[in-house]
Structures are given as structure tokens and as C-alpha cells.
Design a protein around this motif. Structure first.
Motif, PDB file in Angstrom:
ATOM      1  N   THR A   1      13.520  -7.829 -11.551  1.00 42.00           N
ATOM      2  CA  THR A   1      12.192  -7.205 -11.519  1.00 42.00           C
ATOM      3  C   THR A   1      11.238  -7.956 -12.443  1.00 42.00           C
ATOM      4  N   LYS A   2      11.706  -8.300 -13.635  1.00 40.36           N
ATOM      5  CA  LYS A   2      10.863  -9.043 -14.589  1.00 40.36           C
ATOM      6  C   LYS A   2      10.482 -10.406 -14.021  1.00 40.36           C
ATOM      7  N   GLU A   3      11.431 -11.056 -13.350  1.00 46.23           N
ATOM      8  CA  GLU A   3      11.143 -12.363 -12.749  1.00 46.23           C
ATOM      9  C   GLU A   3      10.048 -12.241 -11.700  1.00 46.23           C
ATOM     10  N   MET A   4      10.149 -11.220 -10.864  1.00 42.71           N
ATOM     11  CA  MET A   4       9.166 -11.048  -9.785  1.00 42.71           C
ATOM     12  C   MET A   4       7.788 -10.686 -10.343  1.00 42.71           C
ATOM     13  N   ILE A   5       7.773  -9.857 -11.375  1.00 44.12           N
ATOM     14  CA  ILE A   5       6.492  -9.513 -12.003  1.00 44.12           C
ATOM     15  C   ILE A   5       5.870 -10.764 -12.610  1.00 44.12           C
TER      16      ILE A   5
ATOM     17  N   GLN B   1       0.842  -1.210   0.000  1.00 43.69           N
ATOM     18  CA  GLN B   1       0.000   0.000   0.000  1.00 43.69           C
ATOM     19  C   GLN B   1       0.870   1.250   0.000  1.00 43.69           C
ATOM     20  N   SER B   2       1.932   1.233   0.810  1.00 44.76           N
ATOM     21  CA  SER B   2       2.864   2.374   0.863  1.00 44.76           C
ATOM     22  C   SER B   2       3.578   2.565  -0.476  1.00 44.76           C
ATOM     23  N   ALA B   3       3.991   1.444  -1.087  1.00 46.74           N
ATOM     24  CA  ALA B   3       4.668   1.529  -2.379  1.00 46.74           C
ATOM     25  C   ALA B   3       3.732   2.092  -3.448  1.00 46.74           C
ATOM     26  N   TRP B   4       2.480   1.679  -3.408  1.00 52.17           N
ATOM     27  CA  TRP B   4       1.475   2.199  -4.350  1.00 52.17           C
ATOM     28  C   TRP B   4       1.309   3.699  -4.155  1.00 52.17           C
ATOM     29  N   ASN B   5       1.186   4.115  -2.895  1.00 53.85           N
ATOM     30  CA  ASN B   5       1.018   5.546  -2.598  1.00 53.85           C
ATOM     31  C   ASN B   5       2.215   6.358  -3.086  1.00 53.85           C
ATOM     32  N   HIS B   6       3.403   5.819  -2.890  1.00 59.32           N
ATOM     33  CA  HIS B   6       4.620   6.528  -3.283  1.00 59.32           C
ATOM     34  C   HIS B   6       4.678   6.703  -4.799  1.00 59.32           C
ATOM     35  N   ALA B   7       4.338   5.641  -5.532  1.00 60.93           N
ATOM     36  CA  ALA B   7       4.327   5.736  -6.999  1.00 60.93           C
ATOM     37  C   ALA B   7       3.260   6.714  -7.467  1.00 60.93           C
ATOM     38  N   ASN B   8       2.108   6.665  -6.822  1.00 58.96           N
ATOM     39  CA  ASN B   8       1.008   7.565  -7.185  1.00 58.96           C
ATOM     40  C   ASN B   8       1.367   9.023  -6.908  1.00 58.96           C
ATOM     41  N   ASP B   9       1.997   9.270  -5.765  1.00 59.57           N
ATOM     42  CA  ASP B   9       2.388  10.632  -5.385  1.00 59.57           C
ATOM     43  C   ASP B   9       3.478  11.185  -6.298  1.00 59.57           C
ATOM     44  N   ASN B  10       4.246  10.279  -6.932  1.00 62.77           N
ATOM     45  CA  ASN B  10       5.340  10.703  -7.802  1.00 62.77           C
ATOM     46  C   ASN B  10       4.976  10.601  -9.284  1.00 62.77           C
ATOM     47  N   SER B  11       3.680  10.651  -9.536  1.00 54.96           N
ATOM     48  CA  SER B  11       3.161  10.678 -10.915  1.00 54.96           C
ATOM     49  C   SER B  11       3.651   9.506 -11.756  1.00 54.96           C
TER      50      SER B  11
ATOM     51  N   SER C   1      10.277  -9.930  -3.993  1.00 49.33           N
ATOM     52  CA  SER C   1       9.453  -8.941  -4.704  1.00 49.33           C
ATOM     53  C   SER C   1       9.641  -7.530  -4.150  1.00 49.33           C
ATOM     54  N   THR C   2       9.786  -7.412  -2.842  1.00 47.80           N
ATOM     55  CA  THR C   2       9.942  -6.069  -2.250  1.00 47.80           C
ATOM     56  C   THR C   2      11.324  -5.484  -2.518  1.00 47.80           C
ATOM     57  N   TRP C   3      12.278  -6.332  -2.904  1.00 53.49           N
ATOM     58  CA  TRP C   3      13.617  -5.824  -3.227  1.00 53.49           C
ATOM     59  C   TRP C   3      13.623  -5.101  -4.568  1.00 53.49           C
TER      60      TRP C   3
ATOM     61  N   SER D   1       8.704   1.979  -6.634  1.00 52.04           N
ATOM     62  CA  SER D   1       8.379   3.139  -7.463  1.00 52.04           C
ATOM     63  C   SER D   1       9.540   3.607  -8.339  1.00 52.04           C
ATOM     64  N   SER D   2      10.723   3.006  -8.164  1.00 52.51           N
ATOM     65  CA  SER D   2      11.853   3.380  -9.024  1.00 52.51           C
ATOM     66  C   SER D   2      12.268   2.240  -9.952  1.00 52.51           C
ATOM     67  N   MET D   3      11.412   1.204 -10.060  1.00 49.19           N
ATOM     68  CA  MET D   3      11.790   0.046 -10.873  1.00 49.19           C
ATOM     69  C   MET D   3      11.907   0.389 -12.356  1.00 49.19           C
TER      70      MET D   3
END
Length: 329
Positions: A309-313, A166-176, A290-292, A296-298
Motif C-alpha cells: 500500500t505504501k509503495e502504491m501511494i 469513484q466507487s472506492a471514494w464513495n465507499h470510504a466516505n459512506d463508512n466514515s 493500486s486497486t489491489w 477503504s480497508s487499507m
């Protein structure tokens, strides 16, 4: 006054120190451009060919010195038992050496071989990777050196992980970065389905903990060396299995089940795997890693982090399909 050391200056310092410690003369040194921050050279000397690995001071702060020394001892034990991995050379019983200018470094056997890109291993190479991994786990966890302790990975509760996403989602959302939100939403939704009791959390043991293609050398069908034991700790060997499989068998969003089967056939020569073990291990790998890599900077990732990142997705998008994909395994 601070000044920046060049790679040449560091190498000169290490060569002078090696000559004093080991008595050889370096005839040629070739940089090896692999790994993150740490510097490596293949050195040809009047007494043989070696590899020097310098530990970057910034990166070294992330290591636990005592655990690193245990990892080196484990590597030497594996080498002495015939596992293909570099022999380490000591001076006054120390593997981790200090140069005249305070650089930490190691001298080890130079191993020939080819690094194969992720997802590009063939069935023979995956079989041998399974065989070597199974043997490594067998040797590490029979008459264990260093004894048992708590595993390095302590899985957080589902609630903690949901809060993280949830925090990661908020951070990405706040950073457009709205284009990243569906990926982060997927992590949240998959986490809601996770039951920690489905993981084999009782199956602890010593593990390599960085078993992906960049740390493997091959000569045709076989592994010529397993490299980089710096992260080895008491943990969950199943995570090695999952990391090796996703690294070797996932290519272009497709997990090649024939490669997974080849790995299992090799691994089973040394350790029996129960049905469902691979699916559970891959899910646990996703839960840990996944959290590594997914954040928001992936979108700035390149090189190995981009691959991870691709593996985790892929694992998050295929959690439901894993059972049917690997139903006979």
C-alpha cells in the motif's frame, strides 16, 4: 463432525506420505513462517535437507491448476539452466503431490540465505537482483515453454479505472473514513493523466509476477535463490522489473536512484533496456496494483499488504516526479 487440523497433524501426514514416496526418514522439522496461509517446513532427513510446502485449501482455490503445473515446469527449466531457484522433486512425474489425508504439497530443495527487508538492499545486491532477473527473463522467453498466449494483466480503460476510484471514494466516505479520501482522490487524479499507449504493451513474455524481497534469498552480495513461482504466467516482464525496483530501492518515502542504476546495470547484461523503460514500468505497476492495495480497508493492512500500500501511494504521489528523478535512465 468437522474438526480443525493443527499444523502438527498436517506435518505428520506429510512426513508419512514423503516416507512412502521418497523413502527418507525425517529427523527434524522446523516451520518457516513466511508467506500467506500456505505452510512450509525445513526438514532434515537421512538423505538430505528439503523444504515441504503445503498448499492451504482455501488459497489453492485461487490457483488455476494447469497454469500452476506450467509454472512448476518453468521453474525446473530455470533450475536446470543454472538460475538460482529451488529444484522440485517429483513422484511418478508429479510435482504437486497429495498426502494420505488429501493435503496438496510439494517437496523441493532447501535453499540457504537471508531475506532482506524492503528498501534495505545495497548496490551489490540490487546489481545481482538485476542480473538474475534479466537472466530469468532471457531464459524464460527464449525457446519458450508453453508457447505464447494473452498476457495475464488486461489493462482496463481509463474510464473503467476512474469509475473504480469513484466507487472506492464513495465507499470510504459512506463508512466514515474521511481520512482516506485524499489518498483515493490522488488515485483518481493520477488516473486522469494516464495514457495506456505510454505503456510497452507489445513487450509480453513469461514473468515471475511476485518478484519482491520476501521471495528472494541473499548470501552477502549475491542472490542465493529466487522463490515462489506459483504466480508465474505469460504477462509483462516489465512488471517484474518494476516490482523488484520498488521493493528493493524504496525506503522511508525515498527511491534510491543509485540502487535503481545498479539493478539496470545487472539487468542489461542479459536484456537491453531503452531509456524511459523504468519510468513506464513503474507507472504500469501502479496502474495494475493500486486497486489491489488502496481501498477503504487499507487502514487495517499489516505486514506485506501494508508495505505494498505504501509503495502504491508513493508511486501515485510521485508520478510527475518520476521522469525527473529517473531522467538519465
Amino acid at each position: 463432525m468437522d474438526y480443525v487440523l493443527t499444523e502438527e497433524m498436517i506435518l505428520d501426514d506429510l512426513i508419512i506420505t514423503c516416507k512412502r514416496y521418497f523413502g527418507f526418514i525425517v529427523l527434524d522439522a522446523m516451520p518457516i513462517k513466511r508467506g500467506w496461509l500456505n505452510l512450509k517446513w525445513k526438514i532434515t532427513t537421512d538423505s538430505g535437507v528439503y523444504l515441504i510446502k503445503q498448499y492451504n485449501r482455501e488459497r489453492y482455490r485461487r490457483y488455476n491448476h494447469e497454469k500452476l503445473l506450467i509454472a512448476f515446469s518453468q521453474q525446473m527449466r530455470l533450475n536446470s539452466r543454472g538460475l538460482p531457484c529451488p529444484k522440485l522433486y517429483s513422484y511418478e512425474d508429479q510435482f504437486l503431490l497429495e498426502s494420505d489425508n488429501g493435503e496438496l504439497f510439494m517437496l523441493m530443495e532447501y535453499c540457504d540465505g537471508t531475506v532482506i527487508p524492503p528498501g534495505k538492499l545495497n548496490v551489490h545486491q540490487m546489481y545481482d537482483l538485476g542480473r538474475v532477473t534479466g537472466n530469468m527473463h532471457h531464459l524464460l522467453n527464449t525457446d519458450t515453454l508453453g508457447g505464447k498466449s494473452s498476457p495475464e494483466f488486461n489493462p482496463p480503460s481509463r474510464e473503467e479505472r476512474l469509475s473504480h476510484w469513484q466507487s472506492a471514494w464513495n465507499h470510504a466516505n459512506d463508512n466514515s473514513k474521511k481520512y482516506l479520501l485524499p489518498i483515493l482522490e490522488m488515485q483518481y487524479k493520477v488516473t486522469e493523466t494516464i495514457n495506456l499507449e505510454d505503456f510497452n504493451l507489445n513487450e509480453t513474455g513469461w514473468a515471475h509476477r511476485d518478484l519482491w524481497v520476501d521471495n528472494l534469498l541473499f548470501k552477502e552480495k549475491k542472490i542465493s535463490a529466487v522463490l515462489d513461482f506459483d504466480r508465474m504466467k505469460y504477462d509483462y516482464p516489465q512488471l517484474d522489473v518494476a516490482r523488484a525496483i520498488i521493493s528493493g530501492a524504496l525506503y522511508d518515502d525515498n527511491l534510491d536512484v543509485s540502487l535503481v542504476l545498479a539493478f539496470i546495470e545487472g539487468y542489461s547484461e542479459h536484456r537491453v533496456l531503452e531509456k524511459g523503460f523504468i519510468t513506464s514500468s513503474l507507472k504500469m505497476l501502479w496502474f495494475m496494483e493500486s486497486t489491489w492495495w488502496i481501498n477503504s480497508s487499507m487502514d487495517q493492512h499489516s505486514g506485506p499488504p501494508e508495505r505494498f500500500t505504501k509503495e502504491m501511494i508513493w508511486l501515485s504521489e510521485n508520478q510527475k516526479e518520476l521522469e525527473s528523478m529517473l531522467r538519465h535512465i
